[in-house]
Design an enzyme around this catalytic site. Sequence first.
Site, short mmCIF file in Angstrom:
data_model
loop_
_atom_site.label_atom_id
_atom_site.label_comp_id
_atom_site.label_asym_id
_atom_site.label_seq_id
_atom_site.Cartn_x
_atom_site.Cartn_y
_atom_site.Cartn_z
N GLY A 170 -7.52 1.57 -0.29
CA GLY A 170 -7.03 0.30 -0.86
C GLY A 170 -8.13 -0.64 -1.29
O GLY A 170 -7.93 -1.49 -2.14
N GLU A 171 -9.30 -0.49 -0.68
CA GLU A 171 -10.38 -1.41 -0.98
C GLU A 171 -11.54 -0.74 -1.71
O GLU A 171 -12.59 -1.35 -1.90
CB GLU A 171 -10.88 -2.08 0.31
CG GLU A 171 -9.81 -2.95 0.94
CD GLU A 171 -10.20 -3.43 2.31
OE1 GLU A 171 -10.76 -4.52 2.41
OE2 GLU A 171 -9.93 -2.72 3.30
N ILE A 201 -5.57 12.79 0.10
CA ILE A 201 -4.72 11.79 -0.56
C ILE A 201 -3.29 12.09 -0.12
O ILE A 201 -2.76 13.16 -0.38
CB ILE A 201 -4.86 11.89 -2.10
CG1 ILE A 201 -6.30 11.57 -2.52
CG2 ILE A 201 -3.86 10.98 -2.79
CD1 ILE A 201 -6.80 10.20 -2.12
N THR A 209 0.81 -1.21 0.00
CA THR A 209 0.00 0.00 0.00
C THR A 209 0.84 1.26 0.00
O THR A 209 0.35 2.33 -0.33
CB THR A 209 -0.89 0.02 1.25
OG1 THR A 209 -0.04 -0.16 2.39
CG2 THR A 209 -1.91 -1.10 1.21
N ASN A 247 -0.45 10.62 -0.98
CA ASN A 247 0.60 10.48 -2.00
C ASN A 247 -0.11 10.07 -3.28
O ASN A 247 -0.71 8.99 -3.35
CB ASN A 247 1.59 9.40 -1.53
CG ASN A 247 2.70 9.13 -2.52
OD1 ASN A 247 2.48 9.10 -3.74
ND2 ASN A 247 3.90 8.90 -2.03
N GLY A 302 -9.89 5.56 3.73
CA GLY A 302 -9.10 4.46 3.17
C GLY A 302 -9.37 4.30 1.69
O GLY A 302 -10.48 4.55 1.22
N GLN A 338 -2.89 2.05 -6.14
CA GLN A 338 -3.87 1.20 -5.44
C GLN A 338 -5.20 1.17 -6.17
O GLN A 338 -5.83 0.13 -6.28
CB GLN A 338 -4.07 1.72 -4.01
CG GLN A 338 -2.92 1.36 -3.11
CD GLN A 338 -3.38 1.29 -1.66
OE1 GLN A 338 -4.01 0.34 -1.23
NE2 GLN A 338 -3.07 2.33 -0.91
N THR A 386 1.17 6.53 -4.90
CA THR A 386 0.74 5.25 -4.31
C THR A 386 -0.78 5.13 -4.35
O THR A 386 -1.32 4.02 -4.49
CB THR A 386 1.26 5.11 -2.87
OG1 THR A 386 0.85 6.25 -2.11
CG2 THR A 386 2.77 5.00 -2.84
#
Lengths: 201, 743, 342
Positions: free
Chosen positions: B707-708, B632, B466, B634, B705, B641, B637
């Site tokens: 990532g999902e 955000i 991540t 970055n 979040g 993702q 990254t």
Amino acid sequence: MTDGTPGFSRRNFLATSAASTMSVALLDRGARAAPTPAQANPREPLKLTLKINGRDRELSLDPRTTLLDALREHAGLTGSKKGCDHGQCGACTVMMDGRRILSCLTFAASAQDHDITTIEGLAQTDGTLHPMQQAFIDHDAFQCGYCTPGQIMSAVACVKEGHANSDPDIREYMSGNLCRCAAYPNIVDAIKQAAPQMKEG
Amino acid sequence: MNRAAPEPQANMGQPEPRLEARLKVTGEARYASDMPVHNPAFAFLVTSPIAKGAITGIDDKDARTVPGVLGIFTHENTAELKKLSWSQGGGGPTTSIQDLGPKIQHDGQIVAMTVADTFEAAREAAYKLKISYQEEIPSATFDSPGVTQTDAKKPTPKAGNAEAAFNDAPVKLEVAYSTPTQHHNPIELFTTTASWDGDQLTVYEPSQFMYGLKNKTAARLGIKPDKVHAVSPFVGGAFGSKSQQTPRTGLVALAARTLNRPVKLVPTRDQGFTIATYRAETRHAIKIGAAENGKIASFQHDGWEVTSRPDNYSVAGVEDSARMYGFGAVKTAVTTVHADRNTPGFMRSPPVVPYIYALESALDELAVKLKMDPIELRRVNDSNKDATGKEWSSRSLMKCYDQAAEAFGWSRRSAEPGSMRDGNWLIGWGCASAFYPTHIGAATARVKFNADGHARVEVAAHEIGTGVMTVVGQTAAERLGIPLDRVEVVVGDSNYPPVPVAGGSNQTASCCSVVMKACDAIMAKLGGANIKETVGSGPVKDVAASFSKLGVSTVEEYAEFVPDVVKPNAVTSLVDDPIKKLYEGSPSLGGGSHGEKLMYAMGAEFIEVRVHALTGEIRVPRIVGAFAAGRIMNTRTARSQYMGAMIWGVSSALHEATDIDKRNARYVNDNLADYMIPVNADIQQLEVILVPEQDNFINPVGVKGIGELGNVGTAAAVTNAVYHATGVRIRELPVRLEKLLTT
Amino acid sequence: MRPFEFERASDNQSAIATFNDLRSADIDAVNAQIQYLAGGTTLIDLMKLDVMKPTKVIDINALQQANGNIEFKNNGLRLGAMARMSQVADHADIQQNYPVIAQALRLAASAQIRNMAAIGGNVLQRTRCTYFRDTSYANCNKRAPGSGCAALEGVNRSHAVLGVSDQCIATYPGDFAQALMALDAQVELDGPRGKRTIPFASLHKKPDQTPNIETSLTPGELITAFNVAAAPYAKRSLFLKVRDRESYEFALASAAVALDLDNSNVRQARIALGGVATVPWRAKEAEAALAGNKIDDVTAKRAADAAFADAKPREHNAFKIELGKRTLTRALLQAAAMEVPT
């Protein structure tokens, strides 16, 4: 194989049981009548010399050892990764005599007399990264990084093979390296950056 | 142009390259099975070929004669392993099926482990171990004889009279959907290496929860947690599969203690299908009642999910699906179906992937029925609160739609199915929404700031890809006012302060919040009261002056951060101290729909599919997604993702399904040649749009979040596009070409 | 993996001579206790799974110099069996004059595997049937003759509909073999009983009542080369492979097609099918149906129907009949429309 015991021909066993390690004999024409017992006891370790990243490594290995396991567990080179151990993911990709192969489907014994290059041998000795390594950083061509050594070895070979001349070609010829994080578009961009630099270099 | 590093917009951090990038491109990054241990013995697992029954005998004579064999572990000599009690989440075990026998409760249950001087000998011995079984007929999945049903015992939203509203609605839709079994298949295998030094154990294992691994390994062995050191500097993909304690870890540790030698286990790919968890198959029944203008008066969503016999695992995503739009009334229920299977577990976006797929597919069907543009249908139902009256902390859904639609060229779409074509390829365009609850948990960190302007951040966080090291480093650099290259970040070690499980996409919010707190405390010590003026602008020389004024060369701060959503109080109904629980291996996560406001990240995804008119192959030449998720950290990254997640979504729609042989409840395509995930050639154009959003409510860093988020809704966007291309509505995933050969 | 003796052979004779010792009841080359190792992409894979358990492995990679040449002769093409898949796939003259060969190889496996696998070994690759590959299934007539077939009533989406028997429905997984089949290739063999040449079409054996016997090779027989005649249909040839993902996957259905056209009428058609049959499948009925006709939607479909007239589906693979027909139809139309250099 007269007594039905796999691998233990009586004659061969007697001929070689004194040795603690054995090298792999090369069968030749002279052996036609009676094959030379090269490594008659399959339980005995093979004494191999593998040339990895330009350096000879003396290893004593179970004949069943794959090149991948030889690198990781015996030569201390853990850059090449085990992701499936059956030629389905590409994480173990290394170069043999400059061509990309899967080290998980190669016996270490078959890798004798060949030049093996792993991810650890790609950067220059002063630490300068190979253009492909730098391109992978620049384009964030990985996330977890586990498939990355295999991707980079494959990418370098892809360029050298002349299969990096278009996006569809790169995608097709990089399809043997699975990336579960799915960095694929960034991998393509990285190869496009590194390919001309590799030609210049 | 470097697409990987998008220019930051409002409320976005710089696209710094990953701190560990060099290690990862040189092969120097060490994953758990790369960690050097002295003279290891090698282990190989033996798993059950039956799903239900009992071991009746073990004949290890042949196995023991294999030269180099050191030990064979079965239920007969591993009884000292303690049983961990299963509960969903909370850092517990993957399953309550932990014994090696004699009772067999699922196919692929670990029944033995051979250990030898070499990997080759351990594998040979495993093949030579003869185990006999008494087999009973197992129940495999939905509709199999012998399955039992229970209530999922999860919150299921209800508001108003949904049945009456449905009956009164002029437009009605009743549809059913199903999703298949899926396995995470990180490329890194489920390895464990255990090494004892006296009574001190070191476990090297890829983990999404260092303190869970430490505490639960100790509990399994019946030793004190301070005797266990868990190490996992890099994780080769996880996606939820490495978040809980599996039965293998204690077994390897026990073997190492018994043999007085480090033991290294690298299970096979197929074993990974049954020794960890998976995404269970689900079924959905949806009823929607709407007005002619598309406004939805009634939304009813019933879900069914498969789980194991003993464990009542469910994801119960009706909690999300029923709240995402301004529905008039909602009614929901979730039922679990118990079969002779291993227990499912978290897989990337567990509740929302199947449930939002069903929701977003149904909305597309409703749009077709109403002859409405699917984006307009969502606009009509966009709302500042859900059916229960709860309001959003921030909601940028339609902004995402507008930007993604523009980039995709949606206005050029002709609505009629089958009306767009390129030679022999039928073209379809589809879209769907992505939603993911914003979670955060109690976390701790230690930051050391030196007078030379260098800092070190210690957090037991999880670098699963991540970029957590990088965003934590960026946070510290910003708060301490130093360049990023002066910050060292160390993670993946239980000797560092604990943070929650890297699940529920909380890691960035939790870690950055606590690191921010530690850094601010340092700056307070150094600079006096007015931190805000110092942050981000304080030149290093001023800091150096502060050090000399204090007469120290290092200032160190340990911080604990407890977000409101997990503070023990009447609202959260929590009683324990979250920090104490965290140290004991139980993370406290809160957020999403469970706080004072609804906290969700959102996005809109657009997919182009091409379906060959004759042979039915389905390809995805174009993917566009726009996402809003608070700050955000970055852009590089973050984009990666989202990109990877959208490809996961495509995979979920077109490729991934674990096939089950129903006769014996066994997974049959348990390898990477038969369990399809996309290869490079499957992905062509992909665009990620980062939509600026600010949300000061959710947490101190304002991070939702991400990532999902990106793999939610994608499957619906794909099936909606397939419908547009072919006129065939696929309601059972995955879409395989045989379902399109009918025309 | 079981222990084995490892030897490296420097020439055909010494490799073959290792079989002089073989006295066991080996019935064919695939089941022999001694196995040749070239690329290793099938053998090592199956040894790790405990499916293949040779007691002696003869590494023949040193034979590449002698047996790895690609030669063009007046009467056709000779492919040394130790040539690697990638060498043949990347060969410009083969791409131009025998496109079906180059395409079948390029669409197979991955770049790494194509670098490793010798073409002689490639045609002998073994089925992907999960019940064959996983030894914890007791029932597999191919692995354990007489034990039954778990695939008949199991998960059989990937299984065969042509050439099946009540003992086995395992699909032949390869691509290159179909190209050789379509081009009527001959196989050069060397073995303990000397040299011989056989038609490629007789190399593989349908399962019938003995699915464990996969080829007509006797133990110790080594494929040394493939010969492909310079037939008029070779240039107008192609390989079409249909699969779930775009690359690195075995075929759900494939068609190797070669056409000799007289203006637009079919003088000769050569067709081999993959992904749908237990062996590389020559579709002679389809060829006959095309003879003398112009290829269009109707004639191509009629030929495809003929090819699958005897197909026998199971629970999950019935779609392969329709898919196989459509794959062949598409391949025929595409081949008929090819621009062929003269």
